[in-house]
Scaffold this active site. Structure first.
Site, PDB file in Angstrom:
ATOM      1  N   ASP A   1       0.809  -1.149  -0.213  1.00 19.86           N
ATOM      2  CA  ASP A   1      -0.012  -0.001   0.032  1.00 19.86           C
ATOM      3  C   ASP A   1       0.943   1.202  -0.129  1.00 19.86           C
ATOM      4  O   ASP A   1       1.947   1.315   0.771  1.00 19.86           O
ATOM      5  CB  ASP A   1      -1.002   0.016   1.382  1.00 19.86           C
ATOM      6  CG  ASP A   1      -2.109   1.051   1.118  1.00 19.86           C
ATOM      7  OD1 ASP A   1      -3.214   0.477   0.982  1.00 19.86           O
ATOM      8  OD2 ASP A   1      -1.588   2.208   1.012  1.00 19.86           O
ATOM      9  N   ILE A   2       0.528   2.248  -0.946  1.00 16.65           N
ATOM     10  CA  ILE A   2       1.313   3.468  -0.985  1.00 16.65           C
ATOM     11  C   ILE A   2       1.344   4.175   0.390  1.00 16.65           C
ATOM     12  O   ILE A   2       2.206   5.019   0.545  1.00 16.65           O
ATOM     13  CB  ILE A   2       0.929   4.193  -2.180  1.00 16.65           C
ATOM     14  CG1 ILE A   2       1.934   5.198  -2.773  1.00 16.65           C
ATOM     15  CG2 ILE A   2      -0.196   5.016  -1.856  1.00 16.65           C
ATOM     16  CD1 ILE A   2       1.615   5.850  -4.110  1.00 16.65           C
TER      17      ILE A   2
ATOM     18  N   ASN B   1     -12.799  -3.305   1.958  1.00 21.51           N
ATOM     19  CA  ASN B   1     -13.833  -2.391   2.103  1.00 21.51           C
ATOM     20  C   ASN B   1     -14.682  -2.406   0.721  1.00 21.51           C
ATOM     21  O   ASN B   1     -14.294  -2.627  -0.147  1.00 21.51           O
ATOM     22  CB  ASN B   1     -13.231  -1.172   2.163  1.00 21.51           C
ATOM     23  CG  ASN B   1     -12.130  -0.647   3.540  1.00 21.51           C
ATOM     24  OD1 ASN B   1     -12.895  -1.132   4.510  1.00 21.51           O
ATOM     25  ND2 ASN B   1     -11.284  -0.274   3.516  1.00 21.51           N
TER      26      ASN B   1
ATOM     27  N   VAL C   1     -10.729   2.759  -3.710  1.00 17.38           N
ATOM     28  CA  VAL C   1     -10.306   2.287  -5.277  1.00 17.38           C
ATOM     29  C   VAL C   1     -11.340   1.397  -5.347  1.00 17.38           C
ATOM     30  O   VAL C   1     -11.722   0.196  -4.875  1.00 17.38           O
ATOM     31  CB  VAL C   1      -8.972   1.733  -5.353  1.00 17.38           C
ATOM     32  CG1 VAL C   1      -8.650   1.192  -6.505  1.00 17.38           C
ATOM     33  CG2 VAL C   1      -7.863   2.831  -4.785  1.00 17.38           C
TER      34      VAL C   1
ATOM     35  N   HIS D   1     -10.105  -5.399  -3.654  1.00 18.93           N
ATOM     36  CA  HIS D   1      -8.881  -5.818  -3.034  1.00 18.93           C
ATOM     37  C   HIS D   1      -8.924  -6.025  -1.491  1.00 18.93           C
ATOM     38  O   HIS D   1      -9.921  -5.888  -0.857  1.00 18.93           O
ATOM     39  CB  HIS D   1      -8.132  -4.401  -3.283  1.00 18.93           C
ATOM     40  CG  HIS D   1      -8.689  -3.229  -2.690  1.00 18.93           C
ATOM     41  ND1 HIS D   1      -9.434  -2.432  -3.567  1.00 18.93           N
ATOM     42  CD2 HIS D   1      -8.435  -2.532  -1.480  1.00 18.93           C
ATOM     43  CE1 HIS D   1      -9.841  -1.312  -2.709  1.00 18.93           C
ATOM     44  NE2 HIS D   1      -9.065  -1.267  -1.520  1.00 18.93           N
TER      45      HIS D   1
ATOM     46  N   HIS E   1      -6.779  -5.957   1.961  1.00 20.61           N
ATOM     47  CA  HIS E   1      -5.495  -5.257   2.527  1.00 20.61           C
ATOM     48  C   HIS E   1      -5.326  -6.335   3.531  1.00 20.61           C
ATOM     49  O   HIS E   1      -6.107  -7.167   4.510  1.00 20.61           O
ATOM     50  CB  HIS E   1      -5.948  -4.150   3.476  1.00 20.61           C
ATOM     51  CG  HIS E   1      -6.412  -3.016   2.984  1.00 20.61           C
ATOM     52  ND1 HIS E   1      -5.503  -1.783   2.696  1.00 20.61           N
ATOM     53  CD2 HIS E   1      -7.548  -2.659   2.238  1.00 20.61           C
ATOM     54  CE1 HIS E   1      -6.596  -1.251   2.015  1.00 20.61           C
ATOM     55  NE2 HIS E   1      -7.791  -1.382   1.998  1.00 20.61           N
TER      56      HIS E   1
HETATM   57  P1  AMP Z   1      -9.435   1.201   0.045  1.00 20.44           P
HETATM   58  O1  AMP Z   1      -9.941   2.454   0.850  1.00 20.44           O
HETATM   59  O2  AMP Z   1      -9.948  -0.046   0.734  1.00 20.44           O
HETATM   60  O3  AMP Z   1     -10.307   1.366  -1.140  1.00 20.44           O
HETATM   61  O4  AMP Z   1      -8.249   1.269   0.023  1.00 20.44           O
HETATM   62  C1  AMP Z   1      -7.338   1.690  -1.306  1.00 20.44           C
HETATM   63  C2  AMP Z   1      -5.901   1.917  -0.843  1.00 20.44           C
HETATM   64  O5  AMP Z   1      -5.089   1.892  -1.830  1.00 20.44           O
HETATM   65  C3  AMP Z   1      -5.448   2.961   0.319  1.00 20.44           C
HETATM   66  O6  AMP Z   1      -5.291   2.285   1.413  1.00 20.44           O
HETATM   67  C4  AMP Z   1      -4.276   3.558  -0.611  1.00 20.44           C
HETATM   68  O7  AMP Z   1      -3.376   4.031   0.052  1.00 20.44           O
HETATM   69  C5  AMP Z   1      -3.940   2.547  -1.650  1.00 20.44           C
HETATM   70  N1  AMP Z   1      -3.270   3.081  -2.840  1.00 20.44           N
HETATM   71  C6  AMP Z   1      -3.941   3.974  -3.530  1.00 20.44           C
HETATM   72  N2  AMP Z   1      -3.084   4.236  -4.728  1.00 20.44           N
HETATM   73  C7  AMP Z   1      -2.087   3.446  -4.664  1.00 20.44           C
HETATM   74  C8  AMP Z   1      -0.875   3.066  -5.594  1.00 20.44           C
HETATM   75  N3  AMP Z   1      -0.785   3.616  -6.653  1.00 20.44           N
HETATM   76  N4  AMP Z   1      -0.115   2.067  -4.854  1.00 20.44           N
HETATM   77  C9  AMP Z   1      -0.269   1.473  -3.984  1.00 20.44           C
HETATM   78  N5  AMP Z   1      -1.310   1.620  -3.068  1.00 20.44           N
HETATM   79  C10 AMP Z   1      -2.188   2.682  -3.502  1.00 20.44           C
END
Ligand code: AMP
Length: 119
Positions: free
Chosen positions: A33-34, A91, A100, A104, A106
């Site tokens: 995760d970024i 989520n 996103v 996915h 986590h």
């Molecule tokens: P969610 O809130 O469950 O949709 O989590 C989306 C996750 O994607 C968040 O924790 C972000 O930090 C992560 N994220 C967004 N863009 C990127 C990226 N380019 N590379 C890695 N993680 C990302």
């Protein structure tokens, strides 16, 4: 909810956005995760175009569903997450604060993660 082919994880799968690949097989792809929330914070995504858990389990083929679950288990093993314990989170939608719109999971660990929800 229709799948947005321009979401950030779709772009990662297409190689349009860089990431540090941690794992890949026929059904899954994983990367850090970024904005990590714990020492171990990996995102695990299916390769197919699914918006969330329900979309995935309702519409994906059985081998893709099974393969994705096994990939998660492989990544838990690979990262030694079982040693201290870990949490899997997925989520979906506004109430869950999904950012996103590509399904996915986590994988979080490496520290005590506290209670399930912040009140
Ligand atoms: P969610 O809130 O469950 O949709 O989590 C989306 C996750 O994607 C968040 O924790 C972000 O930090 C992560 N994220 C967004 N863009 C990127 C990226 N380019 N590379 C890695 N993680 C990302």
């Amino acid at each position: 909810m229709s799948y947005d082919i321009n979401n950030v994880f779709a772009k990662i799968l297409r190689g349009e956005i860089p990431c540090q690949k941690i794992y890949e097989d026929d059904f899954a792809f994983a990367f850090p995760d970024i904005h990590p929330q714990a020492p171990l914070h990996i995102l695990i995504i299916p390769k197919g175009p699914y918006c969330n858990y329900h979309d995935f389990v309702t519409h994906a083929a059985d081998d893709a569903i099974t393969g994705f679950q096994k990939a998660i288990a492989n990544i838990i093993h690979l990262t030694k997450a079982e040693e201290g314990g870990y949490r899997l989170i997925s989520n979906s939608g506004i109430n869950a604060h999904q950012e996103v719109p590509h399904y996915h999971v986590h994988l979080l660990g490496g520290r005590h993660l506290g209670p399930l929800l912040v009140k």
